[in-house]
Enzyme design. Structure first.
Site, PDB file in Angstrom:
ATOM      1  N   GLU A  93       0.840  -1.200   0.000  1.00  0.00           N
ATOM      2  CA  GLU A  93       0.000   0.000   0.000  1.00  0.00           C
ATOM      3  C   GLU A  93       0.878   1.254   0.000  1.00  0.00           C
ATOM      4  OE1 GLU A  93      -3.847  -0.077   2.403  1.00  0.00           O
ATOM      5  OE2 GLU A  93      -2.549   1.190   3.635  1.00  0.00           O
ATOM      6  N   GLY A 228     -31.179  41.369  -2.154  1.00  0.00           N
ATOM      7  CA  GLY A 228     -31.552  41.507  -3.548  1.00  0.00           C
ATOM      8  C   GLY A 228     -32.945  40.960  -3.779  1.00  0.00           C
ATOM      9  N   GLY A 230     -36.045  38.639  -5.404  1.00  0.00           N
ATOM     10  CA  GLY A 230     -36.191  37.199  -5.534  1.00  0.00           C
ATOM     11  C   GLY A 230     -35.696  36.700  -6.876  1.00  0.00           C
ATOM     12  N   GLY A 231     -35.019  35.546  -6.878  1.00  0.00           N
ATOM     13  CA  GLY A 231     -34.542  34.934  -8.105  1.00  0.00           C
ATOM     14  C   GLY A 231     -33.237  35.478  -8.628  1.00  0.00           C
ATOM     15  N   GLY A 233     -30.248  35.167  -7.190  1.00  0.00           N
ATOM     16  CA  GLY A 233     -29.103  34.289  -6.927  1.00  0.00           C
ATOM     17  C   GLY A 233     -28.493  34.400  -5.551  1.00  0.00           C
ATOM     18  N   LYS A 234     -29.227  34.958  -4.604  1.00  0.00           N
ATOM     19  CA  LYS A 234     -28.678  35.156  -3.252  1.00  0.00           C
ATOM     20  C   LYS A 234     -28.294  33.827  -2.601  1.00  0.00           C
ATOM     21  CE  LYS A 234     -32.373  37.238  -1.758  1.00  0.00           C
ATOM     22  NZ  LYS A 234     -33.165  37.196  -3.013  1.00  0.00           N
ATOM     23  N   THR A 235     -29.166  32.842  -2.712  1.00  0.00           N
ATOM     24  CA  THR A 235     -28.900  31.545  -2.082  1.00  0.00           C
ATOM     25  C   THR A 235     -27.702  30.861  -2.724  1.00  0.00           C
ATOM     26  OG1 THR A 235     -31.231  31.251  -1.481  1.00  0.00           O
ATOM     27  CG2 THR A 235     -29.857  29.272  -1.568  1.00  0.00           C
TER      28      THR A 235
END
Length: 410
Positions: A93, A228, A230-231, A233-235
């Protein structure tokens, strides 16, 4: 959001690695002691570690699965113990590990000397001399066997000359923590997590801006808000920075979709989730949000933690989950994503996420509509129309679907 070649340097992107760490050890010496503690520590830190529980160390040959695991591990930790060299399995090994180290873009090898002097490994003396006397006696009339023995010696000397850890000095638990911290901070734990970022348009610029606000090299406590519509790209941005930085902290928790989860459950359930993640032990720590607030303050005040509260929409969310910088130990960071700027204006530095510029919007749309960055010439006009309609909003660009046969937008 444009894929960026410079992102590779941030994420240490290395897609060839399946495992972060391969553990080589002599089972009868350390399986139930040092190696088991080391493995648990690595696992709890989120470091993907290969540990073979089915090894038959008295045999000559090692399995193809094991050879493949060595090749696909970025770091090999070799736990040298008194009986390591008695196992032909371990020595074979080791030879494979050292071969992989020498290859182009090779792995990193770190020796750990457990209850054995590094010089005994380097020069095959003491218990290693006894083991090799038996090996040479076994293969004395076998030319290929003696060549194999010499290969084992060469590998041992080379490995023992590498910078590593001598466990004989100091407290074992502290040494294990040092090893884990070293692996976590320096090597490519994030490669598996961050490979998805290679195709996230514009992510590099967002990460650079966030890093400048977080300043993790400073030992204070900070709350940073990602704000920002919704939608936008914060997450995605919050998850990316979490995956990149989490290894720098004693404990980390990404608490996703707080708004929806708070509607389904009482706040103390979210507090229990947070505490379970940070303490790495699932439990019902508190029965109401007031006790939870007190426990978070008292139990985390000396811990360096990274917490992401994703999508808060009420003042109580921040107040009961991360109400004040004084709740957390030095060096801690709290990241909050929200559509409501007023929720974070008082306590947090704010990063505003803006819509994509035209070139990045076009790139994102083409990735999702055509699975390539540049569409066929006949579709360019339609692409421009859709991108203009979406006004640079990532979610809108991803949800658009184009049917090339009917020439209509669905």
């Amino acid at each position: 959001m444009a894929s960026s070649s410079s992102l590779a340097s941030d994420s240490q992107y290395c897609p060839r690695w399946k495992y972060d760490v391969f553990l080589s050890f002599r089972g009868k010496d350390t399986r139930k002691t040092f190696t088991s503690h080391l493995y648990e520590g690595l696992k709890n830190r989120g470091i993907f570690t290969f540990l073979d529980d089915k090894r038959l160390e008295n045999g000559d040959s090692i399995s193809g699965e094991l050879l493949k695991a060595i090749e696909e591990s970025q770091v090999s930790l070799i736990v040298f113990s008194r009986n390591y060299a008695t196992s032909r399995w371990c020595l074979n090994e080791l030879v494979k590990i050292m071969e992989c180290k020498e290859e182009e873009n090779g792995q990193t090898v770190i020796p750990i000397f457990y209850d054995v002097d590094p010089s005994h490994v380097r020069y095959q003396s003491d218990s290693f001399a006894e083991a090799f006397a038996k090996h040479e006696s076994r293969y004395k009339d076998d030319v290929e066997g003696m060549q194999k023995v010499q290969g084992w010696r060469t590998a041992l000397t080379a490995a023992a000359n590498l910078k590593g850890y001598d466990i004989r000095d100091g407290i074992e638990s502290e040494k294990i923590q040092q090893i884990i911290d070293h692996i976590s901070s320096k090597f490519c734990k994030s490669a598996r997590f961050l490979s998805y970022l290679q195709d996230v348009v514009g992510i590099h610029a967002h990460l650079e801006e966030l890093k400048s606000l977080l300043q993790t090299e400073i030992n204070d406590v900070r709350i940073v808000g990602i704000w920002g519509i919704g939608g936008i790209g914060k997450t995605t941005i919050a998850k990316a920075i979490f995956d990149i930085l989490s290894h720098q902290f004693k404990a980390a928790c990404f608490l996703g979709n707080v708004k929806e989860n708070a509607k389904k459950n009482q706040l103390h359930s979210l507090q229990n989730t947070l505490l379970s993640e940070l303490f790495r032990k699932k439990d019902d720590y508190v029965n109401n949000e007031y006790d939870g607030k007190c426990m978070i303050q008292s139990r985390l005040s000396s811990m360096k933690v990274l917490i992401v509260l994703d999508d808060i929409d009420h003042g109580d969310h921040l107040e009961y989950l991360a109400g004040d910088v004084g709740w957390f130990g030095n060096g801690s960071r709290v990241i909050v994503t929200t559509r409501n700027r007023h929720l974070i204006e008082k306590d947090a530095a704010i990063y505003e996420v803006t819509t994509l510029p035209d070139d990045e919007a076009m790139q994102l749309f083409n990735q999702h509509a055509f699975k390539k960055e540049v569409p066929d010439e006949c579709f360019k006009k339609f692409s421009l129309e859709v991108v203009n309609y979406a006004k640079g909003l990532p979610l809108a660009l991803k949800l658009q679907k184009f049917h090339p046969v009917k020439f209509v937008w669905l």
